[in-house]
Every structure is written in structure tokens, then in C-alpha cells.
Write an enzyme that holds these catalytic residues in place. Sequence first.
Site, PDB file in Angstrom:
ATOM      1  N   GLY A 198       0.825  -1.202   0.000  1.00  0.00           N
ATOM      2  CA  GLY A 198       0.000   0.000   0.000  1.00  0.00           C
ATOM      3  C   GLY A 198       0.855   1.246   0.000  1.00  0.00           C
ATOM      4  N   CYS A 199       0.263   2.354   0.372  1.00  0.00           N
ATOM      5  CA  CYS A 199       0.969   3.640   0.398  1.00  0.00           C
ATOM      6  C   CYS A 199       2.267   3.505   1.188  1.00  0.00           C
ATOM      7  CB  CYS A 199       0.075   4.709   1.019  1.00  0.00           C
ATOM      8  SG  CYS A 199       0.880   6.310   1.177  1.00  0.00           S
ATOM      9  N   PHE A 200       3.364   3.913   0.585  1.00  0.00           N
ATOM     10  CA  PHE A 200       4.656   3.701   1.242  1.00  0.00           C
ATOM     11  C   PHE A 200       4.895   4.568   2.464  1.00  0.00           C
ATOM     12  CE2 PHE A 200       6.500   5.713  -2.925  1.00  0.00           C
ATOM     13  CZ  PHE A 200       5.992   6.971  -2.628  1.00  0.00           C
ATOM     14  N   TRP A 201       4.133   5.629   2.666  1.00  0.00           N
ATOM     15  CA  TRP A 201       4.344   6.494   3.840  1.00  0.00           C
ATOM     16  C   TRP A 201       4.152   5.724   5.144  1.00  0.00           C
ATOM     17  CZ3 TRP A 201       0.567  10.850   1.992  1.00  0.00           C
ATOM     18  CH2 TRP A 201       1.136  11.551   0.930  1.00  0.00           C
ATOM     19  N   HIS A 213      -1.964   2.140   7.690  1.00  0.00           N
ATOM     20  CA  HIS A 213      -1.212   1.041   8.294  1.00  0.00           C
ATOM     21  C   HIS A 213      -1.170   1.211   9.800  1.00  0.00           C
ATOM     22  CE1 HIS A 213       0.258   1.374   4.138  1.00  0.00           C
ATOM     23  NE2 HIS A 213       0.257   0.061   4.209  1.00  0.00           N
TER      24      HIS A 213
END
Length: 171
Positions: free
Chosen positions: A12-15, A155
Site C-alpha cells: 500500500g501507500c509507502f508512507w 497502516h
Amino acid sequence: MTNTQKAILAGGCFWGMQELIRKQPGVVSTRVGYTGGDVPNATYRNHGTHAEAVEIIYDPAVTDYRQILEFFFQIHDPTTKDRQGNDRGPSYRSAIFYTDDEQKRIALDTIADVEASGLWPGKVVTEVSPAGDFWEAEPEHQDYLQRYPNGYTCHYIRPGWKLPRRATSGS
């Protein structure tokens, strides 16, 4: 310390992935980028079929690849294809990019344990592929949640989540 190893994971979004993984014991450094796709010199605006991913450098004297993967499966949903939270599309797929045959073996074994555990409600759709080019994301994406602690993430650590090893015949 000179002996480090590398893991490349997409969930998912890497942040949010980067923010949680960076805090794990034995993780030396992380950087976010694009991998597993078709566009050379990928960027946020032009990354084709690449996944948003995190490159993790870790100290194998403190943690191992299996422990990193167990944490990876705890902090994202590996049962939703091309999606995490509100983010949809192949950029947000669940994937493990292995650097050698041993990482591939450990990845497949860990996925089998996740499947057998029943900790997730559906079938694991995490891709397991050889690592290729890793295109580092732009500076504004690196360490994003360090700079914007209230920024977007989907996350989180699931309290009490512990991956058991499955029973196998002959072992």
C-alpha cells in the site's frame, strides 16, 4: 557494522509502511520508491505498473528476514488485491521482492503460515517476485510521516497479532 541485508516490500501507500518498519529493532535505514513495474526512472507522476515499496536495510544480527515479513503481514492487509485502505490500484498491491533464493523460500513459507493461521479473513494475494530496479521516490515522499505526524496512513500495528508456524508433515 558492515554486515547488513536488504528487504523490499510493498503493502500500500509507502508512507505508513516506512513509518512503522523504520521503528523495528535491527532496521538500519529505509527509503521509499517504485519497483516491480514497467517504467524506467519511475516517479510519483509516472510510475506505470510499479508498486509503491519500501527498501529496508537491516542488521541480521538483530533481526532476520522472517521477522521483517511477519511484521509486514501484521501492518497491512495481504488479502485485498491492489488495495490498502482508501488507496486502490496496482501501485498499492501487496508484494515481496526477493533478492535471492533464500528470501524467496522464506517469503513463500511465511505466506503459507499466514494462510494457515486464519489471522486474515481471506486468501493471501501477496505477489512474490524477484527484485528488479528500485527507483527512489522524490524527497517529499521520504520520511513523510516523520515530517507530517498526522499525515495520511492506513497502516497500523494490530495488538496481539502473532503469526504461528503451521504444522508441517515430516518436520
